[in-house]
Design an enzyme around this catalytic site. Structure first.
Site, PDB file in Angstrom:
ATOM      1  N   HIS A 167      15.151  -1.090  -3.705  1.00 58.86           N
ATOM      2  CA  HIS A 167      14.472   0.153  -3.368  1.00 58.86           C
ATOM      3  C   HIS A 167      14.004   0.119  -1.909  1.00 58.86           C
ATOM      4  O   HIS A 167      14.056  -0.927  -1.262  1.00 58.86           O
ATOM      5  CB  HIS A 167      13.276   0.404  -4.306  1.00 58.86           C
ATOM      6  CG  HIS A 167      12.227  -0.640  -4.255  1.00 58.86           C
ATOM      7  ND1 HIS A 167      12.010  -1.549  -5.265  1.00 58.86           N
ATOM      8  CD2 HIS A 167      11.319  -0.941  -3.299  1.00 58.86           C
ATOM      9  CE1 HIS A 167      11.018  -2.346  -4.940  1.00 58.86           C
ATOM     10  NE2 HIS A 167      10.596  -2.015  -3.749  1.00 58.86           N
TER      11      HIS A 167
HETATM   12  P1  TYD Z   1       9.156  -2.777  -9.274  1.00 59.43           P
HETATM   13  O1  TYD Z   1       8.550  -2.391  -7.963  1.00 59.43           O
HETATM   14  O2  TYD Z   1      10.253  -1.920  -9.813  1.00 59.43           O
HETATM   15  O3  TYD Z   1       9.670  -4.287  -9.205  1.00 59.43           O
HETATM   16  P2  TYD Z   1      10.847  -4.906  -8.296  1.00 59.43           P
HETATM   17  O4  TYD Z   1      11.188  -3.892  -7.253  1.00 59.43           O
HETATM   18  O5  TYD Z   1      10.274  -6.131  -7.720  1.00 59.43           O
HETATM   19  O6  TYD Z   1      12.005  -5.232  -9.160  1.00 59.43           O
HETATM   20  O7  TYD Z   1       7.962  -2.864 -10.322  1.00 59.43           O
HETATM   21  C1  TYD Z   1       8.178  -3.257 -11.672  1.00 59.43           C
HETATM   22  C2  TYD Z   1       7.180  -2.538 -12.563  1.00 59.43           C
HETATM   23  O8  TYD Z   1       5.838  -2.882 -12.202  1.00 59.43           O
HETATM   24  C3  TYD Z   1       7.285  -1.027 -12.456  1.00 59.43           C
HETATM   25  O9  TYD Z   1       7.104  -0.489 -13.763  1.00 59.43           O
HETATM   26  C4  TYD Z   1       6.117  -0.634 -11.601  1.00 59.43           C
HETATM   27  C5  TYD Z   1       5.097  -1.718 -11.888  1.00 59.43           C
HETATM   28  N1  TYD Z   1       4.218  -1.991 -10.749  1.00 59.43           N
HETATM   29  C6  TYD Z   1       2.878  -1.645 -10.803  1.00 59.43           C
HETATM   30  O10 TYD Z   1       2.395  -1.064 -11.790  1.00 59.43           O
HETATM   31  N2  TYD Z   1       2.076  -1.949  -9.742  1.00 59.43           N
HETATM   32  C7  TYD Z   1       2.546  -2.576  -8.631  1.00 59.43           C
HETATM   33  O11 TYD Z   1       1.776  -2.856  -7.672  1.00 59.43           O
HETATM   34  C8  TYD Z   1       3.954  -2.927  -8.584  1.00 59.43           C
HETATM   35  C9  TYD Z   1       4.537  -3.608  -7.381  1.00 59.43           C
HETATM   36  C10 TYD Z   1       4.739  -2.623  -9.663  1.00 59.43           C
END
Ligand code: TYD
Length: 143
Positions: free
Chosen positions: A61
Site C-alpha cells: 500500500h
Molecule cells: P495493515 O496496514 O493492512 O498491515 P500491513 O500493511 O502491514 O500488511 O494493517 C493490518 C490490520 O491492522 C488492518 O485491519 C488495519 C489494522 N491496523 C490498525 O487497526 N491500526 C494500525 O495502526 C495499523 C497499522 C493497522
C-alpha cells in the site's frame, strides 16, 4: 474526510536509511529514536508485526500523508519501495537502521527471516482513509 480526490507526489530518492544512535553494552545494546533527534518527522504512533511467516507479504500500500520509519527490530526482511517509475529494495537487518518511507511511496515487505519483528514509527494516528491499497489506483493518482 477522504483523500480520494488528492493527487500524490512521490520520489524514490526521498527514501533513505537513517542510522539510529546505539549505546553498545556487553549486557545488551540500546537504540534510541527520539523526536527532534534528526528524525524526519515527529513520531505519533508505533506498531510492530511479529510471528511473521517467512513467506508472508506485508504492506502492499501507499499513504497520502503518513510518513514512516521501518526497522527490523529483530531478524531481517526486504522492503520494496516504488514511486511508480523507479523501484528499490532495501534489506533491513540491523535494529539501528531505520528505512525512511515518505508519504506517496508504495511499499511491500517480504523475505522475512524467522522470528523477525517489523517495527514501524509513524507520523500519524491510524486512518484507513489515508491508505491506497490498489496498485492501479496508486499509479493513476501519480499522473
Ligand atoms: P495493515 O496496514 O493492512 O498491515 P500491513 O500493511 O502491514 O500488511 O494493517 C493490518 C490490520 O491492522 C488492518 O485491519 C488495519 C489494522 N491496523 C490498525 O487497526 N491500526 C494500525 O495502526 C495499523 C497499522 C493497522
Amino acid at each position: 474526510m477522504t483523500n480520494n480526490n488528492h493527487s500524490l507526489r512521490a520520489d524514490i530518492n526521498d527514501c533513505r536509511i537513517i542510522k539510529l544512535p546505539t549505546h553498545c553494552d556487553p549486557a545488551g545494546n540500546l537504540i534510541v529514536a527520539q523526536n527532534s533527534n534528526n528524525l524526519p518527522f515527529a513520531i505519533e504512533r508505533v506498531f510492530y508485526i511479529y510471528d511473521i511467516p517467512t513467506d508472508a507479504h506485508r504492506g502492499g500500500h501507499a499513504h497520502y500523508r503518513e510518513q514512516q520509519l521501518i526497522v527490523a527490530a529483530a531478524g531481517c526482511f526486504d522492503v520494496e519501495v516504488t514511486d511508480g517509475t523507479t523501484s528499490r529494495t532495501f534489506t533491513l537487518r540491523r535494529p539501528s537502521e531505520a528505512l525512511y518511507v515518505p508519504a506517496g511511496l508504495w511499499r511491500a515487505m517480504k523475505n522475512f527471516a524467522g522470528a523477525s519483528v517489523c517495527l514501524t514509527l509513524s507520523s500519524t494516528h491510524y486512518d484507513e482513509n489515508d491508505y491506497i491499497r490498489n496498485f492501479d489506483q496508486y499509479l493513476s493518482l501519480l499522473k
